[in-house]
Motif scaffolding. Sequence first.
Motif, PDB file in Angstrom:
ATOM      1  N   ARG A 105       0.832  -1.202   0.000  1.00 31.60           N
ATOM      2  CA  ARG A 105       0.000   0.000   0.000  1.00 31.60           C
ATOM      3  C   ARG A 105       0.869   1.256   0.000  1.00 31.60           C
ATOM      4  N   ASP A 106       2.002   1.171   0.659  1.00 33.05           N
ATOM      5  CA  ASP A 106       2.899   2.326   0.736  1.00 33.05           C
ATOM      6  C   ASP A 106       3.705   2.498  -0.547  1.00 33.05           C
ATOM      7  N   GLN A 107       4.205   1.385  -1.100  1.00 38.64           N
ATOM      8  CA  GLN A 107       5.098   1.439  -2.256  1.00 38.64           C
ATOM      9  C   GLN A 107       4.372   1.271  -3.595  1.00 38.64           C
ATOM     10  N   GLY A 108       3.135   0.772  -3.554  1.00 41.14           N
ATOM     11  CA  GLY A 108       2.423   0.451  -4.783  1.00 41.14           C
ATOM     12  C   GLY A 108       2.587  -1.007  -5.166  1.00 41.14           C
ATOM     13  N   ILE A 109       3.758  -1.561  -4.919  1.00 39.62           N
ATOM     14  CA  ILE A 109       4.033  -2.971  -5.151  1.00 39.62           C
ATOM     15  C   ILE A 109       5.102  -3.423  -4.165  1.00 39.62           C
ATOM     16  N   ALA A 110       4.960  -4.634  -3.667  1.00 39.59           N
ATOM     17  CA  ALA A 110       5.947  -5.195  -2.741  1.00 39.59           C
ATOM     18  C   ALA A 110       5.997  -6.697  -2.961  1.00 39.59           C
ATOM     19  N   ALA A 111       7.079  -7.306  -2.499  1.00 44.83           N
ATOM     20  CA  ALA A 111       7.265  -8.738  -2.703  1.00 44.83           C
ATOM     21  C   ALA A 111       7.703  -9.403  -1.407  1.00 44.83           C
ATOM     22  N   LEU A 112       7.333 -10.663  -1.277  1.00 45.52           N
ATOM     23  CA  LEU A 112       7.676 -11.473  -0.116  1.00 45.52           C
ATOM     24  C   LEU A 112       8.355 -12.753  -0.574  1.00 45.52           C
ATOM     25  N   ALA A 113       9.503 -13.062  -0.003  1.00 44.39           N
ATOM     26  CA  ALA A 113      10.204 -14.317  -0.263  1.00 44.39           C
ATOM     27  C   ALA A 113      10.275 -15.119   1.023  1.00 44.39           C
ATOM     28  N   VAL A 114       9.955 -16.408   0.928  1.00 46.06           N
ATOM     29  CA  VAL A 114      10.002 -17.311   2.079  1.00 46.06           C
ATOM     30  C   VAL A 114      10.954 -18.453   1.749  1.00 46.06           C
ATOM     31  N   GLY A 134      -7.686  -5.966  -0.949  1.00 47.75           N
ATOM     32  CA  GLY A 134      -7.788  -5.023  -2.054  1.00 47.75           C
ATOM     33  C   GLY A 134      -6.567  -4.999  -2.956  1.00 47.75           C
ATOM     34  N   LEU A 135      -5.693  -6.004  -2.822  1.00 44.15           N
ATOM     35  CA  LEU A 135      -4.458  -6.062  -3.596  1.00 44.15           C
ATOM     36  C   LEU A 135      -4.520  -7.206  -4.609  1.00 44.15           C
ATOM     37  N   VAL A 136      -3.859  -7.021  -5.740  1.00 49.09           N
ATOM     38  CA  VAL A 136      -3.666  -8.120  -6.669  1.00 49.09           C
ATOM     39  C   VAL A 136      -2.555  -8.997  -6.093  1.00 49.09           C
ATOM     40  N   GLY A 137      -2.854 -10.278  -5.891  1.00 47.51           N
ATOM     41  CA  GLY A 137      -1.878 -11.194  -5.316  1.00 47.51           C
ATOM     42  C   GLY A 137      -1.395 -12.196  -6.344  1.00 47.51           C
ATOM     43  N   LEU A 138      -0.096 -12.313  -6.473  1.00 47.29           N
ATOM     44  CA  LEU A 138       0.510 -13.285  -7.387  1.00 47.29           C
ATOM     45  C   LEU A 138       1.491 -14.123  -6.588  1.00 47.29           C
ATOM     46  N   GLY A 139       1.311 -15.450  -6.591  1.00 48.78           N
ATOM     47  CA  GLY A 139       2.135 -16.302  -5.756  1.00 48.78           C
ATOM     48  C   GLY A 139       2.741 -17.466  -6.509  1.00 48.78           C
ATOM     49  N   ALA A 277      -2.314   2.220  -7.786  1.00 45.07           N
ATOM     50  CA  ALA A 277      -1.040   2.864  -8.091  1.00 45.07           C
ATOM     51  C   ALA A 277      -0.679   2.792  -9.570  1.00 45.07           C
ATOM     52  N   PHE A 278      -1.382   1.935 -10.330  1.00 46.22           N
ATOM     53  CA  PHE A 278      -0.985   1.703 -11.710  1.00 46.22           C
ATOM     54  C   PHE A 278      -2.089   1.920 -12.745  1.00 46.22           C
ATOM     55  N   ALA A 279      -3.338   1.664 -12.382  1.00 46.73           N
ATOM     56  CA  ALA A 279      -4.393   1.566 -13.386  1.00 46.73           C
ATOM     57  C   ALA A 279      -5.111   2.876 -13.684  1.00 46.73           C
ATOM     58  N   GLY A 280      -4.759   3.949 -12.983  1.00 45.11           N
ATOM     59  CA  GLY A 280      -5.410   5.222 -13.273  1.00 45.11           C
ATOM     60  C   GLY A 280      -6.903   5.222 -12.985  1.00 45.11           C
ATOM     61  N   GLY A 281      -7.336   4.386 -12.041  1.00 46.85           N
ATOM     62  CA  GLY A 281      -8.730   4.378 -11.619  1.00 46.85           C
ATOM     63  C   GLY A 281      -9.664   3.513 -12.442  1.00 46.85           C
ATOM     64  N   VAL A 282      -9.135   2.798 -13.447  1.00 45.99           N
ATOM     65  CA  VAL A 282     -10.019   2.010 -14.311  1.00 45.99           C
ATOM     66  C   VAL A 282      -9.889   0.504 -14.079  1.00 45.99           C
ATOM     67  N   PHE A 283      -9.124   0.105 -13.072  1.00 47.53           N
ATOM     68  CA  PHE A 283      -8.866  -1.318 -12.876  1.00 47.53           C
ATOM     69  C   PHE A 283     -10.146  -2.123 -12.713  1.00 47.53           C
ATOM     70  N   THR A 284     -11.024  -1.699 -11.819  1.00 44.31           N
ATOM     71  CA  THR A 284     -12.253  -2.445 -11.553  1.00 44.31           C
ATOM     72  C   THR A 284     -13.116  -2.539 -12.800  1.00 44.31           C
ATOM     73  N   ASP A 285     -13.236  -1.436 -13.550  1.00 44.87           N
ATOM     74  CA  ASP A 285     -14.031  -1.452 -14.780  1.00 44.87           C
ATOM     75  C   ASP A 285     -13.458  -2.437 -15.795  1.00 44.87           C
TER      76      ASP A 285
END
Length: 334
Positions: A105-114, A134-139, A277-285
């Motif tokens: 939320r702070d950076q716009g995108i973040a990653a986690l490694a385990v 409310g985030l797009v999650g890719l795992g 942070a990326f879609a300019g407000g049109v992501f949901t549409d």
Amino acid sequence: MTTTRLTLTDIESLAYRALLGAGAREPAADAMARAAVAAERDGIRSHGLHYIPIYCEHVECGKVDGRAQPTVTRPKPGAVRVDAATGFAHPAIEAGFEQLVPAARDQGIAALAVHNSYNCGVLGYHTERLAAEGLVGLGFTNAPASIAPTGGKTPVIGTNPFSLAVPGDDAARVLIDQSASTVAKSEIMMRAREGEAIPEGWALDADGNPTTDPEAALKGSMTPSGGAKGFGAGLMVEIFAAALSGATLGKDASPFSGTAGGPPRTGQFFFAIDPGAFAGGVFTDRVDALVDAIESQDGARLPGRRRFANRDRIEREGTDVPNALIDRIEAYAK
């Protein structure tokens, strides 16, 4: 095969008591029991209660440290790293998410490694939690080697699933969760335990020949989904979940089944993306338009819809569990 109808509350209690009885600490037992409930709720039997006796056996033999406490570090503002300390993957991922979500939320995108991790069960269970924020999650998660390269016979990568969860109003709008193999290896393991044959096309034996014998399949190689393309997808996952996280490669990891080999020390990798942070407000549409284009077609099914339908039904009705499996789990329970 005789069965008993259990509610999701029954399932959570049974799994939790068994894991405690095997020696897991309470937070780990709680995380694993909730994950088992989610798998049973979504109709993914192979990753639900069927895995609880394996988890318990692995705690007792030391293949997974049921008392482990994951360590979280922040090497960069948008980077979270977790050492699972050879414990269960689920509490390690949960600990990482506590910092991943605000970082995204702070950076716009973040990653986690385990790393130094273990079987993370249903990968979509974890990415869906990011979508709920409310985030797009890719795992990505790697696994002990079970797929040979195209044209080869020796497995070098695991079934290696990836998952994408897209946020909606209050849950995932789209959920993709698929492995690099034609079917998850746990499906073959479950059939082997139940003495059932597997369909043609799922696996090869140790000589590279197609087989319907689950025991022969477990000694051979899973078939990659889509041939060379499936192997390529699995290789991509291996790069993220093992190489980029600093975990053990699947070809060097001990099996997720049985007691031999010590901790597998496999890994997971997640991206969390704030669409605003990326879609300019049109992501949901855009997502709504895409979903409508799929669901407006007769017979077309959006990824994740079968899982959601199972969820609604099983939450109301419960699910039938083999009595033999209940007895195996109760043998560990406190």
